[in-house]
Design an enzyme around this catalytic site. Structure first.
Site, PDB file in Angstrom:
ATOM      1  N   GLY A 173     -35.169  -5.827 -32.152  1.00 17.87           N
ATOM      2  CA  GLY A 173     -34.620  -6.363 -30.913  1.00 17.87           C
ATOM      3  C   GLY A 173     -35.553  -7.379 -30.295  1.00 17.87           C
ATOM      4  O   GLY A 173     -36.692  -7.565 -30.749  1.00 17.87           O
ATOM      5  N   PRO A 188     -38.218  -9.244 -27.712  1.00 23.06           N
ATOM      6  CA  PRO A 188     -39.415  -8.707 -27.046  1.00 23.06           C
ATOM      7  C   PRO A 188     -39.095  -8.209 -25.645  1.00 23.06           C
ATOM      8  O   PRO A 188     -38.305  -8.809 -24.913  1.00 23.06           O
ATOM      9  CB  PRO A 188     -40.363  -9.915 -27.000  1.00 23.06           C
ATOM     10  CG  PRO A 188     -39.851 -10.855 -28.036  1.00 23.06           C
ATOM     11  CD  PRO A 188     -38.378 -10.653 -28.105  1.00 23.06           C
ATOM     12  N   LYS A 207     -38.725  -1.118 -27.127  1.00 19.98           N
ATOM     13  CA  LYS A 207     -38.801  -0.465 -28.436  1.00 19.98           C
ATOM     14  C   LYS A 207     -39.941   0.556 -28.477  1.00 19.98           C
ATOM     15  O   LYS A 207     -39.757   1.678 -28.954  1.00 19.98           O
ATOM     16  CB  LYS A 207     -38.988  -1.529 -29.522  1.00 19.98           C
ATOM     17  CG  LYS A 207     -37.829  -2.515 -29.618  1.00 19.98           C
ATOM     18  CD  LYS A 207     -38.007  -3.500 -30.760  1.00 19.98           C
ATOM     19  CE  LYS A 207     -39.123  -4.480 -30.506  1.00 19.98           C
ATOM     20  NZ  LYS A 207     -38.828  -5.401 -29.380  1.00 19.98           N
ATOM     21  N   THR A 208     -41.098   0.169 -27.981  1.00 19.17           N
ATOM     22  CA  THR A 208     -42.231   1.102 -27.979  1.00 19.17           C
ATOM     23  C   THR A 208     -41.966   2.281 -27.046  1.00 19.17           C
ATOM     24  O   THR A 208     -42.308   3.427 -27.361  1.00 19.17           O
ATOM     25  CB  THR A 208     -43.505   0.354 -27.554  1.00 19.17           C
ATOM     26  OG1 THR A 208     -43.713  -0.769 -28.406  1.00 19.17           O
ATOM     27  CG2 THR A 208     -44.709   1.279 -27.627  1.00 19.17           C
ATOM     28  N   GLU A 248     -31.156 -34.611  -9.249  1.00 25.99           N
ATOM     29  CA  GLU A 248     -30.656 -33.245  -9.120  1.00 25.99           C
ATOM     30  C   GLU A 248     -29.258 -33.223  -8.502  1.00 25.99           C
ATOM     31  O   GLU A 248     -28.443 -32.361  -8.839  1.00 25.99           O
ATOM     32  CB  GLU A 248     -31.625 -32.410  -8.275  1.00 25.99           C
ATOM     33  CG  GLU A 248     -33.033 -32.317  -8.844  1.00 25.99           C
ATOM     34  CD  GLU A 248     -33.078 -31.783 -10.261  1.00 25.99           C
ATOM     35  OE1 GLU A 248     -32.174 -30.999 -10.638  1.00 25.99           O
ATOM     36  OE2 GLU A 248     -34.003 -32.159 -11.006  1.00 25.99           O
ATOM     37  N   HIS A 296     -26.816 -33.649 -11.363  1.00 24.81           N
ATOM     38  CA  HIS A 296     -26.581 -32.387 -12.078  1.00 24.81           C
ATOM     39  C   HIS A 296     -25.609 -31.502 -11.309  1.00 24.81           C
ATOM     40  O   HIS A 296     -24.640 -30.968 -11.878  1.00 24.81           O
ATOM     41  CB  HIS A 296     -27.916 -31.640 -12.259  1.00 24.81           C
ATOM     42  CG  HIS A 296     -28.798 -32.215 -13.313  1.00 24.81           C
ATOM     43  ND1 HIS A 296     -28.361 -32.524 -14.575  1.00 24.81           N
ATOM     44  CD2 HIS A 296     -30.126 -32.517 -13.287  1.00 24.81           C
ATOM     45  CE1 HIS A 296     -29.376 -32.999 -15.287  1.00 24.81           C
ATOM     46  NE2 HIS A 296     -30.461 -33.002 -14.526  1.00 24.81           N
ATOM     47  N   ASP A 345     -33.671 -33.051 -20.486  1.00 24.84           N
ATOM     48  CA  ASP A 345     -32.205 -33.024 -20.499  1.00 24.84           C
ATOM     49  C   ASP A 345     -31.655 -33.634 -21.787  1.00 24.84           C
ATOM     50  O   ASP A 345     -30.743 -33.082 -22.413  1.00 24.84           O
ATOM     51  CB  ASP A 345     -31.652 -33.786 -19.294  1.00 24.84           C
ATOM     52  CG  ASP A 345     -32.084 -33.168 -17.978  1.00 24.84           C
ATOM     53  OD1 ASP A 345     -32.332 -31.953 -17.968  1.00 24.84           O
ATOM     54  OD2 ASP A 345     -32.181 -33.893 -16.975  1.00 24.84           O
TER      55      ASP A 345
END
Length: 687
Positions: free
Chosen positions: A250, A252, A256-257, A473, A476, A549
């Site tokens: 999976g 990071p 899991k640990t 901006e 966008h 971009d």
């Protein structure tokens, strides 16, 4: 190579280790001998010539008699005086005197003894010539005429004489032992082949399945392992066999640990923990010896669990064209393969491992009988994120207005480590503001800090650059607001954040997404082009701030052509990549192309067509709604940040005609099941 030690393996790596041990012993003896000579000569006694001793004895007849002697090694002049006792042996004499170095005074430069060291007693060993020679007679006559206390002694005790040397050897061995132990790591200098796995008892772990949240499917898959460790007879009476190894894969930070610790805590068995890099050493054969030693310890504690974190450091695929087929890493991997399912396989030892690069593992590790069960520990959904937040906010004082469900909704794509960092950032922000509890405002600021970076209000931009960033901006935000199939705009800001971003437009998806349609990818490209085309419309010129971009837009378009089949090139995949599905693409990562030069040219032309069409659509949107662009830019210059509600108000007040709001349903097109382009929130940053 054959192993004559048999299954017990008590004599593992005799050749390599014995040679190394012999070399270490020789070095220890030589260093200890050198240290003995230095210490004994400098600290236990000092020699004096027989003529100087006779002069000292003669000078002792006077009340303040003394002699001055220059040290040949250091060049310092010492004053010897107050000879009190003298022991005469057969061939040498031992005198106890007071010694002080002579130092020049400030007035006149006269040499006088250092008063602080005047009372230091030093044992002097002076050799005497045998027989009745002249020197011997002068020595005896001087002793008779002096008032020195004298005594006679036979040969000294050999043990007493050798005691300084023995003490020096012991000190030298102790110092060298500590140095070699530090260089060799934990354990004695002769334990290079010992395993570095740490053994944890159940009370040391203190982790159960109740402490694991957000990965319910993975927990259910590993419950069978816990049941087997608790009640093995339940499966053995029916002839069942528990999986030999469990591989947790999976992204990071997904836990899991933590899941492996919870398994050991629930089962109540010993838990050995180590990483894949703990086996690999510079000495050939050490890694294989550590693997064997690890399983020997595990057999003695069976039933138990061995957990190997970052397995890809140890189990990478063999035969990949590297020079040398019997290097240290491959020997270590071969030893692990044999221990997991070899001729004498172990029983009651379950091996668990975690990795985020399963595609690099050797196929022999993944076959049935070894790591035959693969458990996916994936990114949590909205319910999983809410459960994870409940775990991390237990020690945090929350404001009653905080809704964890709302926080989980604005953090799609976050893993457990990200959510833990978010809670910590929110708590730090509340403490900085001297609040008594953590509210939603701190969590919102924490999300922006985690995704976009730290605010840099001290970075001063000139008015021209600030206006250009505001237009960028605003472009966008305007395109994202106008197009369908785009994530809603949450915030537009021209406050610098992160390493190089001078402004950002934050889009937050309304829910978890697992597929991307062709129209959504095209809309994402158009949003990326909104900033640079807004600059071009206003200034008839563009800046370097659009580099990120353009890079992201080009990557999306090339993926549409080469990987997703979303172009006129047809439903063909022209790209093969060995990148892990759980890791982000590295900068400059190369993909192998399975096509001819002619086809590659057609691919480049198709990518250019997609980008050019997106440019034309964006240019049309900005021209039609230029009044909204100007109004949003003026507002950004005034307040520096605009939220979603204010953005909607500005658009409604300045845009002519009806708007195509985000979320409008469109007919479905080609879809892609790849997760490469899924993100937790699109942030258009000025680089």
């Amino acid at each position: 190579m054959s192993n004559e030690n048999g299954p017990g393996r008590s004599g593992m790596d005799k050749g390599g280790m014995s040679g190394m041990n012999l070399f270490a012993i020789v070095i220890l003896v030589l260093l200890a001998g050198l240290l003995t000579v230095v210490v004994s000569s400098r600290f236990f006694h000092q020699t004096m010539r027989d003529s100087d001793l006779i002069r000292l004895i003669q000078a002792s007849k006077e009340p303040h008699g003394h002699i001055d002697i220059r040290d040949e090694q250091s060049g310092t002049i010492y004053r010897y005086s107050n000879l009190r006792s003298l022991v005469i042996h057969d061939q040498y004499a031992t005198a106890v005197v007071e010694r002080a170095p002579l130092v020049p005074t400030k007035i006149g430069g006269e040499m006088k003894p250092d008063g602080e060291k005047l009372n230091k007693k030093v044992r002097i060993l002076a050799n005497l010539p045998p027989g009745d020679g002249k020197v011997r007679s002068e020595f005896e006559q001087a002793v008779i005429e002096s008032k020195v206390e004298r005594s006679f002694a036979g040969p000294p005790n050999p043990l007493e004489q050798a005691s300084p040397y023995i003490l020096s050897i012991l000190i030298g061995l102790l110092v060298i032992y500590i140095m070699v132990r530090r260089l060799a790591g934990a354990g004695s200098p002769m334990s290079f082949g010992r395993s570095r796995g740490k053994l944890y008892a159940q009370e040391d772990l203190g982790v159960t399945f109740n402490d694991v949240a957000g990965i319910d499917e993975a927990v259910e898959e590993v419950r069978e392992v816990v049941d087997f460790l608790r009640m093995p007879e339940k499966y053995q009476r029916l002839g069942g066999r528990i999986p030999k190894g469990v591989l947790l894969v999976g992204p990071p930070g997904t836990g899991k640990t933590l899941l492996a610790k919870a398994i050991a805590g629930e089962a109540g068995v010993p838990f050995f923990s180590l990483s894949g890099s703990d086996f690999v050493e510079m000495f050939v054969g050490v890694g294989a010896a550590r693997v064997r030693d690890m399983f020997l310890q595990a057999e003695a504690k069976a039933p138990c669990i061995i957990f190997i974190d970052e397995l890809d450091a140890l189990g990478k695929s063999r035969g990949n064209g590297q020079m040398g087929g019997h290097d240290e890493r491959e020997q270590t991997l071969n030893a692990l393969l044999v221990e997991m399912d070899g001729f004498g396989s172990n029983s009651g030892v379950i091996v668990m491992a975690a990795t985020n690069r399963p595609e690099t593992l050797d196929p022999a590790l993944l076959r049935p009988g070894r790591f035959d069960r693969h458990v996916l520990v994936d990114r949590p959904d909205i319910k999983g994120r809410e459960d994870i937040l409940k775990v991390h906010v237990k020690q945090v004082k929350l404001d009653p207005s905080v809704e964890l469900r709302e926080i989980a909704a604005i953090t799609p794509g976050f893993v457990g480590a990200d959510l833990a960092n978010l809670v910590n950032e929110a708590a730090l922000l509340a403490a900085r503001k001297e609040k008594n509890s953590v509210g939603m405002a701190e969590f919102n600021d924490g999300v922006e800090r985690v995704t976009a970076g730290l605010e840099k209000k001290q970075r001063v931009m000139n008015d021209e650059e600030k206006l250009r960033v505001a237009y960028h901006e605003s472009g966008h935000a305007l395109v994202a607001y106008s197009l369908p199939n785009t994530d809603p705009v949450h915030k537009v800001s021209i406050i610098p954040r992160g390493l190089a971003a001078l402004g950002y437009t934050m889009q937050r998806p309304e829910g978890d997404r697992f597929l991307m349609t062709q129209s959504e990818l095209e809309s994402r490209i158009q949003v990326l082009f909104g900033g640079t085309l807004a600059e071009e419309m206003i200034y008839s010129d563009i800046s370097t701030g659009a580099s990120n971009d353009l890079e992201r837009a080009s990557e999306i378009a090339r993926n549409m052509v080469m990987q997703y089949g979303m172009s006129r090139m047809g439903r063909v995949c022209y790209k093969s990549s060995h990148r892990s599905p759980f890791l982000a693409a590295a900068a400059g990562e190369e993909y192998s192309s399975n096509c001819s030069e002619t086809t590659q040219r057609e691919i480049d032309q198709e990518v250019r067509r997609i980008l050019d069409e997106a440019n034309e659509r964006v240019r049309h949107i900005l021209e039609v709604r230029r009044s909204s662009l100007e109004a949003l830019t003026r507002r950004l210059i005034e307040v520096e940040s605009v939220d979603a509600d204010e953005l909607k108000r500005i658009m409604n007040a300045n845009s002519p005609g009806p708007l195509v709001v985000p979320g409008t349903t469109v007919s479905p097109r080609i879809t892609s099941d790849s997760q490469d382009n899924l993100s937790s929130g699109s942030i258009q940053q000025r680089g």
